[in-house]
Design a protein around this motif. Structure first.
Motif, PDB file in Angstrom:
ATOM      1  N   ARG A  33      40.291  36.916  38.773  1.00  0.00           N
ATOM      2  CA  ARG A  33      40.645  36.012  40.127  1.00  0.00           C
ATOM      3  C   ARG A  33      40.730  34.651  39.703  1.00  0.00           C
ATOM      4  O   ARG A  33      41.434  33.830  40.071  1.00  0.00           O
ATOM      5  N   GLY A  34      39.726  34.251  38.789  1.00  0.00           N
ATOM      6  CA  GLY A  34      39.684  32.709  38.501  1.00  0.00           C
ATOM      7  C   GLY A  34      41.099  32.470  37.475  1.00  0.00           C
ATOM      8  O   GLY A  34      41.655  31.254  37.616  1.00  0.00           O
ATOM      9  N   VAL A  35      41.037  33.549  36.530  1.00  0.00           N
ATOM     10  CA  VAL A  35      42.102  33.295  35.735  1.00  0.00           C
ATOM     11  C   VAL A  35      43.592  33.185  36.394  1.00  0.00           C
ATOM     12  O   VAL A  35      44.453  32.482  36.481  1.00  0.00           O
ATOM     13  N   VAL A  36      43.943  34.138  37.442  1.00  0.00           N
ATOM     14  CA  VAL A  36      45.079  34.059  38.266  1.00  0.00           C
ATOM     15  C   VAL A  36      45.048  32.636  39.046  1.00  0.00           C
ATOM     16  O   VAL A  36      46.078  32.245  39.164  1.00  0.00           O
ATOM     17  N   ASP A  37      44.072  32.299  39.766  1.00  0.00           N
ATOM     18  CA  ASP A  37      44.121  31.066  40.384  1.00  0.00           C
ATOM     19  C   ASP A  37      44.383  29.875  39.472  1.00  0.00           C
ATOM     20  O   ASP A  37      45.258  29.031  39.756  1.00  0.00           O
ATOM     21  N   ALA A  38      43.914  29.733  38.104  1.00  0.00           N
ATOM     22  CA  ALA A  38      44.053  28.679  37.428  1.00  0.00           C
ATOM     23  C   ALA A  38      45.467  28.776  36.763  1.00  0.00           C
ATOM     24  O   ALA A  38      45.972  27.843  36.431  1.00  0.00           O
ATOM     25  N   LEU A  39      46.083  29.895  36.427  1.00  0.00           N
ATOM     26  CA  LEU A  39      47.154  29.892  36.076  1.00  0.00           C
ATOM     27  C   LEU A  39      48.418  29.489  37.162  1.00  0.00           C
ATOM     28  O   LEU A  39      49.386  28.594  37.087  1.00  0.00           O
ATOM     29  N   ARG A  40      48.108  29.838  38.511  1.00  0.00           N
ATOM     30  CA  ARG A  40      48.961  29.551  39.380  1.00  0.00           C
ATOM     31  C   ARG A  40      48.997  27.955  39.583  1.00  0.00           C
ATOM     32  O   ARG A  40      49.953  27.340  39.773  1.00  0.00           O
ATOM     33  N   GLU A  41      47.807  27.272  39.630  1.00  0.00           N
ATOM     34  CA  GLU A  41      47.732  25.769  39.637  1.00  0.00           C
ATOM     35  C   GLU A  41      48.499  24.965  38.557  1.00  0.00           C
ATOM     36  O   GLU A  41      48.917  24.040  38.556  1.00  0.00           O
ATOM     37  N   ARG A  42      48.799  25.964  37.305  1.00  0.00           N
ATOM     38  CA  ARG A  42      49.673  25.276  36.303  1.00  0.00           C
ATOM     39  C   ARG A  42      51.105  25.650  36.607  1.00  0.00           C
ATOM     40  O   ARG A  42      51.831  25.209  35.528  1.00  0.00           O
ATOM     41  N   GLY A  43      51.592  26.246  37.704  1.00  0.00           N
ATOM     42  CA  GLY A  43      52.682  26.703  37.650  1.00  0.00           C
ATOM     43  C   GLY A  43      53.085  27.777  36.815  1.00  0.00           C
ATOM     44  O   GLY A  43      54.336  28.247  36.680  1.00  0.00           O
ATOM     45  N   VAL A  44      52.133  28.632  36.359  1.00  0.00           N
ATOM     46  CA  VAL A  44      52.427  29.835  35.476  1.00  0.00           C
ATOM     47  C   VAL A  44      52.426  31.106  36.418  1.00  0.00           C
ATOM     48  O   VAL A  44      51.584  31.105  37.215  1.00  0.00           O
ATOM     49  N   ARG A  45      53.742  31.819  36.584  1.00  0.00           N
ATOM     50  CA  ARG A  45      53.840  32.944  37.342  1.00  0.00           C
ATOM     51  C   ARG A  45      53.079  34.232  37.113  1.00  0.00           C
ATOM     52  O   ARG A  45      53.393  34.509  35.467  1.00  0.00           O
ATOM     53  N   VAL A  46      52.463  34.848  37.803  1.00  0.00           N
ATOM     54  CA  VAL A  46      51.821  36.197  37.624  1.00  0.00           C
ATOM     55  C   VAL A  46      52.534  37.067  38.349  1.00  0.00           C
ATOM     56  O   VAL A  46      52.524  36.765  39.709  1.00  0.00           O
ATOM     57  N   PRO A  47      53.112  37.995  38.018  1.00  0.00           N
ATOM     58  CA  PRO A  47      53.100  38.764  36.652  1.00  0.00           C
ATOM     59  C   PRO A  47      54.526  38.309  35.733  1.00  0.00           C
ATOM     60  O   PRO A  47      54.414  38.748  34.585  1.00  0.00           O
ATOM     61  N   GLU A  48      55.097  37.434  36.286  1.00  0.00           N
ATOM     62  CA  GLU A  48      56.324  37.230  35.726  1.00  0.00           C
ATOM     63  C   GLU A  48      56.174  36.538  34.142  1.00  0.00           C
ATOM     64  O   GLU A  48      56.863  36.916  33.337  1.00  0.00           O
ATOM     65  N   ASP A  49      55.344  35.453  34.248  1.00  0.00           N
ATOM     66  CA  ASP A  49      55.057  34.823  32.751  1.00  0.00           C
ATOM     67  C   ASP A  49      53.949  35.371  32.219  1.00  0.00           C
ATOM     68  O   ASP A  49      53.799  35.432  31.056  1.00  0.00           O
ATOM     69  N   VAL A  50      53.011  35.751  32.915  1.00  0.00           N
ATOM     70  CA  VAL A  50      51.546  36.473  32.388  1.00  0.00           C
ATOM     71  C   VAL A  50      51.174  37.640  33.163  1.00  0.00           C
ATOM     72  O   VAL A  50      51.094  37.467  34.411  1.00  0.00           O
ATOM     73  N   SER A  51      50.970  38.695  32.477  1.00  0.00           N
ATOM     74  CA  SER A  51      50.481  39.767  33.241  1.00  0.00           C
ATOM     75  C   SER A  51      48.741  39.593  33.211  1.00  0.00           C
ATOM     76  O   SER A  51      48.238  39.235  32.254  1.00  0.00           O
ATOM     77  N   VAL A  52      48.103  39.835  34.293  1.00  0.00           N
ATOM     78  CA  VAL A  52      46.730  39.973  34.349  1.00  0.00           C
ATOM     79  C   VAL A  52      46.271  41.272  34.770  1.00  0.00           C
ATOM     80  O   VAL A  52      46.570  41.944  35.871  1.00  0.00           O
ATOM     81  N   ILE A  53      45.236  41.749  34.123  1.00  0.00           N
ATOM     82  CA  ILE A  53      44.403  42.980  34.381  1.00  0.00           C
ATOM     83  C   ILE A  53      42.798  42.535  34.581  1.00  0.00           C
ATOM     84  O   ILE A  53      42.311  41.996  33.507  1.00  0.00           O
ATOM     85  N   GLY A  54      42.203  43.052  35.625  1.00  0.00           N
ATOM     86  CA  GLY A  54      40.874  42.801  35.835  1.00  0.00           C
ATOM     87  C   GLY A  54      40.000  44.327  35.296  1.00  0.00           C
ATOM     88  O   GLY A  54      40.683  45.109  34.599  1.00  0.00           O
ATOM     89  N   PHE A  55      38.787  44.305  35.533  1.00  0.00           N
ATOM     90  CA  PHE A  55      37.754  45.517  35.482  1.00  0.00           C
ATOM     91  C   PHE A  55      36.924  45.381  36.666  1.00  0.00           C
ATOM     92  O   PHE A  55      36.246  44.539  36.928  1.00  0.00           O
ATOM     93  N   ASP A  56      36.675  46.799  37.394  1.00  0.00           N
ATOM     94  CA  ASP A  56      35.605  47.188  38.167  1.00  0.00           C
ATOM     95  C   ASP A  56      36.456  47.787  39.206  1.00  0.00           C
ATOM     96  O   ASP A  56      35.655  48.460  40.072  1.00  0.00           O
ATOM     97  N   ASN A  57      37.666  47.451  39.847  1.00  0.00           N
ATOM     98  CA  ASN A  57      38.345  47.883  40.887  1.00  0.00           C
ATOM     99  C   ASN A  57      37.156  47.395  42.153  1.00  0.00           C
ATOM    100  O   ASN A  57      37.313  48.297  43.166  1.00  0.00           O
ATOM    101  N   TRP A  58      36.855  46.085  42.186  1.00  0.00           N
ATOM    102  CA  TRP A  58      36.094  45.660  43.471  1.00  0.00           C
ATOM    103  C   TRP A  58      37.186  45.180  44.424  1.00  0.00           C
ATOM    104  O   TRP A  58      37.910  44.368  44.238  1.00  0.00           O
ATOM    105  N   GLU A  59      37.427  46.192  45.495  1.00  0.00           N
ATOM    106  CA  GLU A  59      38.733  46.456  46.081  1.00  0.00           C
ATOM    107  C   GLU A  59      38.840  45.081  46.880  1.00  0.00           C
ATOM    108  O   GLU A  59      39.879  44.586  47.185  1.00  0.00           O
ATOM    109  N   ILE A  60      37.918  44.572  47.621  1.00  0.00           N
ATOM    110  CA  ILE A  60      38.070  43.437  48.370  1.00  0.00           C
ATOM    111  C   ILE A  60      38.579  42.227  47.265  1.00  0.00           C
ATOM    112  O   ILE A  60      39.537  41.606  47.867  1.00  0.00           O
TER     113      ILE A  60
END
Length: 203
Positions: A116-143
């Motif tokens: 979540r922190g990674v995705v937010d930090a990328l968005r703040e830089r104008g980096v598009r997820v997933p078009e520019d960078v794909s991101v995958i987490g771990f746990d499937n904490w659904e909320i």
């Protein structure tokens, strides 16, 4: 370690996510399998510059995930160890984007908070997820996964199945059946949402 000694109890004990007594049965998720699923998915999406941002080296799960990630991504793929938090995900992206080196196009995170922190930090830089960078987490904490923008692709440790297996083993032991002692690792599954590209499929 557990706060109480369960070895002397007159009931069967199955351990989950903690090291049991010698000769006991221990169940845990297969962290390496989950990390391989994530790294393979990133490669399948055509990502070439893979990065893993994860928790502290003192955690066996973090080390096992990092090793499995590198086995798929290549031994030279960078792994950044920090803490299990959104703030660390943010800080890791700050560090990478400010050094001016090669930037990743696929990032596997050690938990959903880091992601979540990674995705937010990328968005703040104008980096598009997933078009520019794909991101995958771990746990499937659904909320957490559902509220991330875009919703987070993540590894599910199948905790319900693990609990079911533990319950069945306790029943078998209570009935006097023999259960082979030792560590059993249960497979993970990848829950695909929007953050890595490719939507709505699970494998």
């Amino acid at each position: 370690s557990l706060p109480v000694d369960l070895a002397g109890l007159p009931v069967p004990v199955v351990y989950a996510f903690t090291k049991g007594e010698p000769g006991s049965v221990t169940l845990t998720s297969d962290d390496g399998h989950g990390a391989r699923l994530a790294a393979e998915r990133l490669k399948k999406m055509g990502r070439k510059r893979l990065l893993h941002i994860t928790g502290p080296l003192e955690f066996t799960s973090a080390v096992e995930r990092a090793e499995a990630f590198r086995a798929v991504a290549g031994g030279g793929a960078p792994v950044l160890h920090g803490v299990w938090s959104e703030a660390w995900g943010h800080e890791a992206i700050d560090r990478i984007w400010n050094t001016g080196g090669e930037r990743p196009d696929g990032i596997f995170c050690g938990n959903d908070q880091i992601a979540r922190g990674v995705v937010d930090a990328l968005r703040e830089r104008g980096v598009r997820v997933p078009e520019d960078v794909s991101v995958i987490g771990f746990d499937n904490w659904e909320i957490m996964a559902a509220q991330t923008r875009p919703p987070l692709t993540t590894v599910d440790m199948n905790l319900k199945e693990l609990g079911r297996e533990a319950g069945l083993m306790v029943l078998a032991l209570a009935e006097g059946r023999t259960i082979e002692p030792g560590l059993r690792k249960l497979p993970c599954r990848l829950v695909v949402r929007d953050s890595c590209g490719g939507v709505g499929r699970q494998n």
